[in-house]
Design an enzyme around this catalytic site. Structure first.
Site, PDB file in Angstrom:
ATOM      1  CE1 TYR A   1     -12.475  28.995   1.194  1.00 44.83           C
ATOM      2  CE2 TYR A   1     -13.505  30.006   3.100  1.00 44.83           C
ATOM      3  CZ  TYR A   1     -13.353  29.911   1.725  1.00 44.83           C
ATOM      4  OH  TYR A   1     -14.085  30.706   0.904  1.00 44.83           O
TER       5      TYR A   1
ATOM      6  CE  LYS B   1      -5.793   2.653   3.343  1.00 42.29           C
ATOM      7  NZ  LYS B   1      -4.913   1.542   3.790  1.00 42.29           N
TER       8      LYS B   1
ATOM      9  CD  GLU C   1      -6.997   4.445  13.333  1.00 39.65           C
ATOM     10  OE1 GLU C   1      -7.863   3.597  13.597  1.00 39.65           O
ATOM     11  OE2 GLU C   1      -6.130   4.274  12.446  1.00 39.65           O
TER      12      GLU C   1
ATOM     13  CD  GLU D   1      -2.778  -0.916   2.539  1.00 35.45           C
ATOM     14  OE1 GLU D   1      -3.893  -0.364   2.472  1.00 35.45           O
ATOM     15  OE2 GLU D   1      -2.298  -1.365   3.608  1.00 35.45           O
TER      16      GLU D   1
END
Length: 141
Positions: free
Chosen positions: A78, A123, A97, A46
């Site tokens: 932003y 994901k 996380e 990955e």
């Protein structure tokens, strides 16, 4: 549909008849559907091949001053928040996380005026042995 949405949260506004004392105008900045091709994941493959990720960000901030001044220097920018998310998505991580935590750390470290922030990292099509649209984590500080 992706994009940036601004909301004024009327539940945070000072009540009417507050004897002329200006209250806050708490509001939300939402940047939705930020898409990145990044190299995150538990498996070595990955981190070599990469995958598509979506990030949503919500920032709670007092919008009283920028609502009156119409000046960017008085607002939570932003565009700057997007650049911070982009920078953090370019750094390899094993866990979603960890990515979300780094994004929040960087936002609070580099920006002023954030009262609360929530980040969702997804994901797309994770390699879990079946057809899965996405896996996501949501972290708030």
């Amino acid at each position: 549909m992706s994009g940036i949405r601004l909301f004024r949260c009327s539940s945070f506004k000072s009540p009417p008849g507050d004897l002329g004392v200006k209250g806050n105008n708490m509001g939300l900045i939402q940047i939705e559907g930020m898409e990145f091709y990044s190299f995150h994941g538990h498996f070595k493959e990955e981190r070599i091949v990469g995958n598509r990720f979506l990030v949503d960000l919500t920032i709670e901030t007092d919008m009283q001053k920028p609502a009156e001044s119409d000046n960017l220097k008085d607002a939570v920018n932003y565009q700057q928040a997007y650049q911070i998310v982009k920078q953090e998505m370019e750094k390899k991580s094993h866990l979603l996380e960890h990515i979300a935590g780094r994004i929040l750390d960087a936002l609070y470290s580099e920006m002023q005026g954030i009262k609360k922030a929530t980040v969702k990292v997804s994901k797309m099509n994770p390699p879990m042995g079946g057809r899965i649209q996405s896996v996501s984590i949501v972290l708030t500080r």
